[in-house]
Design a protein around this motif. Structure first.
Motif, PDB file in Angstrom:
ATOM      1  N   ALA A  23       0.816  -1.286   0.090  1.00  0.00           N
ATOM      2  CA  ALA A  23       0.017   0.089   0.025  1.00  0.00           C
ATOM      3  C   ALA A  23       0.759   1.371  -0.120  1.00  0.00           C
ATOM      4  CB  ALA A  23      -1.059  -0.140   1.242  1.00  0.00           C
ATOM      5  N   ALA A  24       2.012   1.248   0.811  1.00  0.00           N
ATOM      6  CA  ALA A  24       2.859   2.421   0.890  1.00  0.00           C
ATOM      7  C   ALA A  24       3.471   2.606  -0.308  1.00  0.00           C
ATOM      8  CB  ALA A  24       3.913   2.133   2.031  1.00  0.00           C
ATOM      9  N   SER A  25       4.007   1.500  -1.092  1.00  0.00           N
ATOM     10  CA  SER A  25       4.507   1.862  -2.229  1.00  0.00           C
ATOM     11  C   SER A  25       3.629   2.037  -3.502  1.00  0.00           C
ATOM     12  CB  SER A  25       5.487   0.493  -2.733  1.00  0.00           C
ATOM     13  OG  SER A  25       4.768  -0.426  -3.503  1.00  0.00           O
ATOM     14  N   LEU A  26       2.547   2.050  -3.263  1.00  0.00           N
ATOM     15  CA  LEU A  26       1.404   2.190  -4.350  1.00  0.00           C
ATOM     16  C   LEU A  26       0.772   3.707  -3.960  1.00  0.00           C
ATOM     17  CD1 LEU A  26      -0.364  -1.112  -4.928  1.00  0.00           C
ATOM     18  CD2 LEU A  26       1.013  -0.045  -6.656  1.00  0.00           C
ATOM     19  N   GLY A  27       1.358   3.997  -2.829  1.00  0.00           N
ATOM     20  CA  GLY A  27       0.393   5.370  -2.256  1.00  0.00           C
ATOM     21  C   GLY A  27      -1.169   5.127  -2.130  1.00  0.00           C
ATOM     22  N   TRP A  28      -1.579   3.913  -1.775  1.00  0.00           N
ATOM     23  CA  TRP A  28      -3.038   3.499  -1.738  1.00  0.00           C
ATOM     24  C   TRP A  28      -3.368   3.415   0.001  1.00  0.00           C
ATOM     25  CZ3 TRP A  28      -5.035  -0.890  -5.520  1.00  0.00           C
ATOM     26  CH2 TRP A  28      -4.666  -0.222  -6.750  1.00  0.00           C
ATOM     27  N   PRO A  29      -4.475   3.351   0.219  1.00  0.00           N
ATOM     28  CA  PRO A  29      -4.705   3.189   1.609  1.00  0.00           C
ATOM     29  C   PRO A  29      -4.431   1.880   2.015  1.00  0.00           C
ATOM     30  CG  PRO A  29      -6.743   4.306   0.618  1.00  0.00           C
ATOM     31  CD  PRO A  29      -5.588   3.960  -0.372  1.00  0.00           C
ATOM     32  N   PHE A  30      -4.364   1.257   3.253  1.00  0.00           N
ATOM     33  CA  PHE A  30      -4.215  -0.025   3.647  1.00  0.00           C
ATOM     34  C   PHE A  30      -5.297  -0.347   4.383  1.00  0.00           C
ATOM     35  CE2 PHE A  30      -2.788  -3.098   6.843  1.00  0.00           C
ATOM     36  CZ  PHE A  30      -2.657  -4.408   6.007  1.00  0.00           C
ATOM     37  N   LEU A  31      -6.347  -1.493   4.371  1.00  0.00           N
ATOM     38  CA  LEU A  31      -7.159  -1.800   5.236  1.00  0.00           C
ATOM     39  C   LEU A  31      -6.915  -3.269   5.625  1.00  0.00           C
ATOM     40  CD1 LEU A  31     -10.237  -0.857   3.156  1.00  0.00           C
ATOM     41  CD2 LEU A  31      -9.285   0.251   5.166  1.00  0.00           C
ATOM     42  N   ASP A  32      -7.159  -3.497   6.854  1.00  0.00           N
ATOM     43  CA  ASP A  32      -6.920  -4.758   7.608  1.00  0.00           C
ATOM     44  C   ASP A  32      -8.240  -5.340   8.285  1.00  0.00           C
ATOM     45  OD1 ASP A  32      -6.309  -7.169   9.213  1.00  0.00           O
ATOM     46  OD2 ASP A  32      -4.172  -6.446   9.185  1.00  0.00           O
ATOM     47  N   THR A  33      -8.950  -6.360   7.581  1.00  0.00           N
ATOM     48  CA  THR A  33     -10.390  -6.650   8.089  1.00  0.00           C
ATOM     49  C   THR A  33      -9.943  -7.318   9.630  1.00  0.00           C
ATOM     50  OG1 THR A  33     -10.126  -9.182   7.168  1.00  0.00           O
ATOM     51  CG2 THR A  33     -11.175  -7.206   5.989  1.00  0.00           C
ATOM     52  N   ASP A  34      -9.031  -7.729  10.198  1.00  0.00           N
ATOM     53  CA  ASP A  34      -9.102  -8.131  11.483  1.00  0.00           C
ATOM     54  C   ASP A  34      -8.696  -7.074  12.321  1.00  0.00           C
ATOM     55  OD1 ASP A  34      -8.991 -10.929  11.160  1.00  0.00           O
ATOM     56  OD2 ASP A  34      -6.875 -11.269  11.273  1.00  0.00           O
ATOM     57  N   ALA A  35      -7.804  -5.901  11.951  1.00  0.00           N
ATOM     58  CA  ALA A  35      -7.836  -4.833  12.760  1.00  0.00           C
ATOM     59  C   ALA A  35      -9.247  -4.008  12.696  1.00  0.00           C
ATOM     60  CB  ALA A  35      -6.838  -3.926  12.021  1.00  0.00           C
ATOM     61  N   MET A  36     -10.094  -4.067  11.615  1.00  0.00           N
ATOM     62  CA  MET A  36     -11.234  -3.246  11.642  1.00  0.00           C
ATOM     63  C   MET A  36     -12.386  -4.156  12.688  1.00  0.00           C
ATOM     64  SD  MET A  36     -11.814  -2.967   7.691  1.00  0.00           S
ATOM     65  CE  MET A  36     -13.265  -2.204   7.401  1.00  0.00           C
ATOM     66  N   ILE A  37     -12.273  -5.226  12.596  1.00  0.00           N
ATOM     67  CA  ILE A  37     -13.173  -6.178  13.450  1.00  0.00           C
ATOM     68  C   ILE A  37     -12.626  -5.724  15.071  1.00  0.00           C
ATOM     69  CG2 ILE A  37     -13.629  -8.379  14.491  1.00  0.00           C
ATOM     70  CD1 ILE A  37     -12.900  -9.311  11.503  1.00  0.00           C
ATOM     71  N   ASP A  40     -14.103  -2.276  15.843  1.00  0.00           N
ATOM     72  CA  ASP A  40     -15.516  -2.206  16.063  1.00  0.00           C
ATOM     73  C   ASP A  40     -15.842  -2.607  17.225  1.00  0.00           C
ATOM     74  OD1 ASP A  40     -15.764  -1.275  13.681  1.00  0.00           O
ATOM     75  OD2 ASP A  40     -16.225  -3.195  12.588  1.00  0.00           O
ATOM     76  N   ALA A  41     -15.235  -3.950  17.705  1.00  0.00           N
ATOM     77  CA  ALA A  41     -15.513  -4.761  18.984  1.00  0.00           C
ATOM     78  C   ALA A  41     -15.106  -4.266  20.038  1.00  0.00           C
ATOM     79  CB  ALA A  41     -15.239  -6.328  18.814  1.00  0.00           C
ATOM     80  N   GLN A  55     -18.249 -18.371  15.617  1.00  0.00           N
ATOM     81  CA  GLN A  55     -19.542 -17.803  14.773  1.00  0.00           C
ATOM     82  C   GLN A  55     -19.582 -16.505  14.963  1.00  0.00           C
ATOM     83  OE1 GLN A  55     -20.823 -19.898  12.627  1.00  0.00           O
ATOM     84  NE2 GLN A  55     -21.912 -18.116  12.079  1.00  0.00           N
ATOM     85  N   TYR A  56     -19.608 -15.832  16.080  1.00  0.00           N
ATOM     86  CA  TYR A  56     -19.977 -14.494  16.300  1.00  0.00           C
ATOM     87  C   TYR A  56     -18.670 -13.630  15.450  1.00  0.00           C
ATOM     88  CZ  TYR A  56     -20.548 -10.056  18.280  1.00  0.00           C
ATOM     89  OH  TYR A  56     -20.632  -8.468  18.716  1.00  0.00           O
ATOM     90  N   PHE A  57     -17.367 -14.097  15.843  1.00  0.00           N
ATOM     91  CA  PHE A  57     -16.246 -13.731  14.975  1.00  0.00           C
ATOM     92  C   PHE A  57     -16.663 -13.645  13.530  1.00  0.00           C
ATOM     93  CE2 PHE A  57     -12.377 -14.264  12.415  1.00  0.00           C
ATOM     94  CZ  PHE A  57     -11.874 -13.148  12.831  1.00  0.00           C
ATOM     95  N   ARG A  58     -17.122 -14.846  13.051  1.00  0.00           N
ATOM     96  CA  ARG A  58     -17.535 -14.742  11.408  1.00  0.00           C
ATOM     97  C   ARG A  58     -18.515 -13.887  11.103  1.00  0.00           C
ATOM     98  NH1 ARG A  58     -12.403 -16.758   9.916  1.00  0.00           N
ATOM     99  NH2 ARG A  58     -12.098 -18.541  10.935  1.00  0.00           N
ATOM    100  N   ALA A  63     -18.930  -8.300   8.138  1.00  0.00           N
ATOM    101  CA  ALA A  63     -19.366  -7.020   8.063  1.00  0.00           C
ATOM    102  C   ALA A  63     -18.249  -6.210   7.772  1.00  0.00           C
ATOM    103  CB  ALA A  63     -20.003  -6.451   9.341  1.00  0.00           C
ATOM    104  N   ALA A  64     -17.129  -6.568   8.079  1.00  0.00           N
ATOM    105  CA  ALA A  64     -15.636  -5.881   8.085  1.00  0.00           C
ATOM    106  C   ALA A  64     -15.532  -6.238   6.643  1.00  0.00           C
ATOM    107  CB  ALA A  64     -14.698  -6.466   8.912  1.00  0.00           C
ATOM    108  N   VAL A  65     -15.622  -7.472   6.107  1.00  0.00           N
ATOM    109  CA  VAL A  65     -15.166  -7.463   4.633  1.00  0.00           C
ATOM    110  C   VAL A  65     -15.994  -6.618   3.790  1.00  0.00           C
ATOM    111  CG1 VAL A  65     -15.481  -9.297   2.777  1.00  0.00           C
ATOM    112  CG2 VAL A  65     -13.999  -9.805   4.989  1.00  0.00           C
ATOM    113  N   ALA A  66     -17.325  -6.624   3.932  1.00  0.00           N
ATOM    114  CA  ALA A  66     -18.341  -5.711   3.112  1.00  0.00           C
ATOM    115  C   ALA A  66     -18.019  -4.501   3.287  1.00  0.00           C
ATOM    116  CB  ALA A  66     -19.795  -6.051   3.610  1.00  0.00           C
ATOM    117  N   ARG A  67     -17.745  -4.015   4.370  1.00  0.00           N
ATOM    118  CA  ARG A  67     -17.029  -2.572   4.554  1.00  0.00           C
ATOM    119  C   ARG A  67     -15.792  -2.171   3.637  1.00  0.00           C
ATOM    120  NH1 ARG A  67     -15.548  -0.077   9.363  1.00  0.00           N
ATOM    121  NH2 ARG A  67     -16.194  -2.181  10.516  1.00  0.00           N
ATOM    122  N   ALA A  68     -14.977  -3.198   3.933  1.00  0.00           N
ATOM    123  CA  ALA A  68     -13.520  -3.017   3.199  1.00  0.00           C
ATOM    124  C   ALA A  68     -13.818  -3.286   1.788  1.00  0.00           C
ATOM    125  CB  ALA A  68     -12.634  -4.102   3.743  1.00  0.00           C
TER     126      ALA A  68
END
Ligand code: S3P
Length: 173
Positions: A23-37, A40-41, A55-58, A63-68
């Motif tokens: 991401a840094a080398s492309l100048g793009w944002p970086f998203l990590d679904t685990d970090a988003m979860i 959120d929680a 099950q609850y984690f999934r 939701a995090a995947v949909a957002r990312a």
């Protein structure tokens, strides 16, 4: 078109480390679904599993995947089990390039086994982890690009991804 680069692969394949560099080398944002979860929680992945179960984690992961996946031109690192859900796979594929970071048993254990923050590796014997890797492989195979990560540092893997996606990246306007 979303035009994201999505990193998939088993625990310890380097999705987060490689994703940040890419991401840094492309100048793009970086998203990590685990970090988003976790954000959120307000709990670590380990705590979510311990208190509420996988099950609850999934559900949180879906939701995090949909957002990312709704972002555009981002590098998205997913959790190793995100692709177990067909809904997630559909969202991650659509309009994006999916890269499978491949990792062997030894490297996965070295990188991810020792940290103690992967509930699915806790208390597992080597053979069980090997079984889990084998079970997961077909779920990663839909990727557009495969990159072997054993014996390579994260910068080299990020470089290989850029090279493999060179013409696609050049075609983005
Ligand atoms: C998991 C992988 C982890 C995390 C959770 C479950 C899995 O992510 O999402 O512990 O099912 O493979 P990493 O692949 O980033 O370790």
């Amino acid at each position: 078109m979303p035009d994201n680069i999505v990193l998939i692969g088993f625990m310890g394949s380097g999705k987060t480390t490689v994703g940040k560099i890419l991401a840094a080398s492309l100048g793009w944002p970086f998203l990590d679904t685990d970090a988003m979860i976790e954000e959120d929680a307000g709990l670590s992945i380990k705590e979510i599993f311990a208190r509420y179960g996988e099950q609850y984690f999934r559900e949180l992961e879906q939701a995090a995947v949909a957002r990312a996946a709704a972002s555009r031109r981002a590098v998205i690192a997913t959790g190793g089990g995100a692709v177990l859900s067909g809904v997630n796979v559909q969202r991650l594929r659509e309009g994006n390039k999916v890269v499978w970071l491949q990792v062997g048993l030894e490297t996965a254990l070295q990188r991810a086994g020792v940290t103690g923050d992967r509930p699915l590796l806790q208390g597992r014997r080597r053979e069980e982890v090997a079984e889990l890797i084998k079970h997961r492989e077909p779920y990663y195979a839909f990727a557009d690009v495969y990159v072997e990560t054993d014996g390579k540092d994260a910068a080299a893997v990020a470089g290989e991804i850029k090279e493999a996606l060179k013409s696609w990246l050049a075609s983005l306007k």
